[in-house]
Design a protein around this motif. Structure first.
Motif, PDB file in Angstrom:
ATOM      1  N   GLN A   1      43.322  45.146  54.862  1.00 42.15           N
ATOM      2  CA  GLN A   1      41.993  45.398  55.411  1.00 42.15           C
ATOM      3  C   GLN A   1      41.961  45.304  56.928  1.00 42.15           C
ATOM      4  OE1 GLN A   1      39.273  42.893  53.211  1.00 42.15           O
ATOM      5  NE2 GLN A   1      39.621  44.001  51.292  1.00 42.15           N
ATOM      6  N   GLY A   2      43.139  45.281  57.569  1.00 42.98           N
ATOM      7  CA  GLY A   2      43.188  45.466  59.007  1.00 42.98           C
ATOM      8  C   GLY A   2      43.693  44.311  59.841  1.00 42.98           C
TER       9      GLY A   2
ATOM     10  N   LYS B   1      45.736  40.889  51.250  1.00 43.57           N
ATOM     11  CA  LYS B   1      44.421  41.526  51.336  1.00 43.57           C
ATOM     12  C   LYS B   1      43.969  41.630  52.782  1.00 43.57           C
ATOM     13  CE  LYS B   1      39.560  40.835  50.048  1.00 43.57           C
ATOM     14  NZ  LYS B   1      38.580  39.925  49.412  1.00 43.57           N
TER      15      LYS B   1
ATOM     16  N   ARG C   1      51.320  51.026  56.683  1.00 41.42           N
ATOM     17  CA  ARG C   1      49.904  51.379  56.552  1.00 41.42           C
ATOM     18  C   ARG C   1      49.734  52.803  56.034  1.00 41.42           C
ATOM     19  NH1 ARG C   1      46.639  47.566  57.633  1.00 41.42           N
ATOM     20  NH2 ARG C   1      47.170  45.872  59.075  1.00 41.42           N
TER      21      ARG C   1
ATOM     22  N   ASP D   1      42.652  44.210  47.210  1.00 38.74           N
ATOM     23  CA  ASP D   1      41.809  43.376  46.335  1.00 38.74           C
ATOM     24  C   ASP D   1      41.889  43.909  44.911  1.00 38.74           C
ATOM     25  OD1 ASP D   1      39.874  42.019  44.956  1.00 38.74           O
ATOM     26  OD2 ASP D   1      38.269  42.377  46.406  1.00 38.74           O
TER      27      ASP D   1
ATOM     28  N   ASN E   1      47.572  53.607  52.695  1.00 36.20           N
ATOM     29  CA  ASN E   1      46.511  54.615  52.661  1.00 36.20           C
ATOM     30  C   ASN E   1      46.791  55.686  51.618  1.00 36.20           C
ATOM     31  OD1 ASN E   1      45.088  53.327  54.726  1.00 36.20           O
ATOM     32  ND2 ASN E   1      46.142  54.480  56.340  1.00 36.20           N
TER      33      ASN E   1
ATOM     34  N   THR F   1      43.431  48.668  48.265  1.00 32.97           N
ATOM     35  CA  THR F   1      42.387  47.905  48.960  1.00 32.97           C
ATOM     36  C   THR F   1      42.852  46.489  49.286  1.00 32.97           C
ATOM     37  OG1 THR F   1      41.420  47.010  46.923  1.00 32.97           O
ATOM     38  CG2 THR F   1      40.627  49.174  47.673  1.00 32.97           C
TER      39      THR F   1
ATOM     40  N   THR G   1      38.786  45.025  42.788  1.00 32.90           N
ATOM     41  CA  THR G   1      38.000  46.211  43.143  1.00 32.90           C
ATOM     42  C   THR G   1      37.752  47.079  41.914  1.00 32.90           C
ATOM     43  OG1 THR G   1      38.899  46.250  45.387  1.00 32.90           O
ATOM     44  CG2 THR G   1      37.942  48.295  44.562  1.00 32.90           C
TER      45      THR G   1
END
Length: 265
Positions: free
Chosen positions: A263-264, A259, A31, A42, A35, A40, A45
């Motif tokens: 995104q978590g 994705k 992660r 995606d 970052n 993203t 984007t």
């Protein structure tokens, strides 16, 4: 390119470490890399892409499915080799375009007619049909040999802004008729291929093929093109290629486990 290589090298190392030293530390490291790289998850984007419900994309879908683009025998359409149900391809190692035994049958089981005069029963096109899915995410070239090429290759532009080279122009030269995107430029050429869509009856160069198709489609499609474009300029091949491209560019599939993870999840 160097940034991408660096990221994937670090990603590979992180995944290896996580396998050896525990998933929590590996995930935290991964992660951090995500970052730092500003990912993203995606790839769409920042891109301007049509929705399938847009008027031009809807018209493009109809044109994509019509065999009226086959100028000789009208026995092959764009969808013949690029069907959404078949992953945007045709499910065959090598495509069978014109002169099929049953021109309404797509995918496995599509064969050349035994009465075909131009083939020995083998495949029509000597290269696998690539998917049209996510074609709006390509920025550099299309076709296997890259013969439709963005000269600027700007990231996120799908070939726009810097000019596009096609087989109608010399190497490194802008084709002023190519359209605004790589898919629009690409859509100018399957109709000119005897094996893919044109057939072997019509005699004429690429421009003559496109001019004939403008005339053919104007008979039944003028009102629909005028409605999609909001004018009375009717059918041109530039517009034919553009609406096909907008339909293809609306085929965006980016909902992946990667994705979700970025995104978590």
């Amino acid at each position: 390119m160097k940034t991408q290589l660096k990221f994937f090298s670090l990603l590979s190392a992180t995944l290896l470490l996580s396998a050896c030293g525990g998933s929590d530390s590996g995930e935290r490291s991964l992660r951090t890399l995500i970052n730092d790289a500003g990912l993203t998850g995606d790839p769409s984007t920042g891109r301007t892409l049509p929705a399938i419900t847009d008027a031009k994309a809807q018209l493009g879908m109809k044109v994509f499915f019509t065999k009226g683009l086959g100028v000789s025998k009208q026995d092959s359409a764009c969808v013949t080799c690029h069907h959404p149900v078949l992953g945007g391809g045709d499910g065959l190692s090598l495509p069978v375009g014109v002169e099929a035994e049953n021109d309404n049958l797509l995918g496995p089981g599509r064969f050349h007619s035994v009465t075909a005069t131009n083939y020995d029963g083998g495949p029509t096109v000597p290269r696998n049909a690539p998917t049209t899915f996510n074609i709006g995410l390509w920025d550099q070239v299309l076709f296997h040999d890259g013969r439709v090429e963005s000269l600027g290759k700007q990231a996120g532009q799908n070939g726009a802004n810097t000019g596009i080279r096609t087989p109608d122009t010399g190497f490194g030269q802008i084709d002023i008729n190519a359209g605004l995107t790589l898919p629009a430029a690409q859509a100018r050429f399957p109709v000119t291929s005897p094996e893919e869509m044109k057939g072997f009856v019509f005699v004429g160069n690429n421009d003559a093929v496109r001019a004939q198709l403008e005339t053919d489609l104007a008979v039944d499609w003028t009102a629909e093109f005028n409605a999609a474009y909001g004018d009375t300029n009717g059918v041109t091949y530039t517009r034919i290629a553009e609406v096909i491209a907008e339909y293809e560019r609306s085929q965006v599939f980016v909902d992946t486990p990667w994705k979700a993870f970025v995104q978590g999840d």
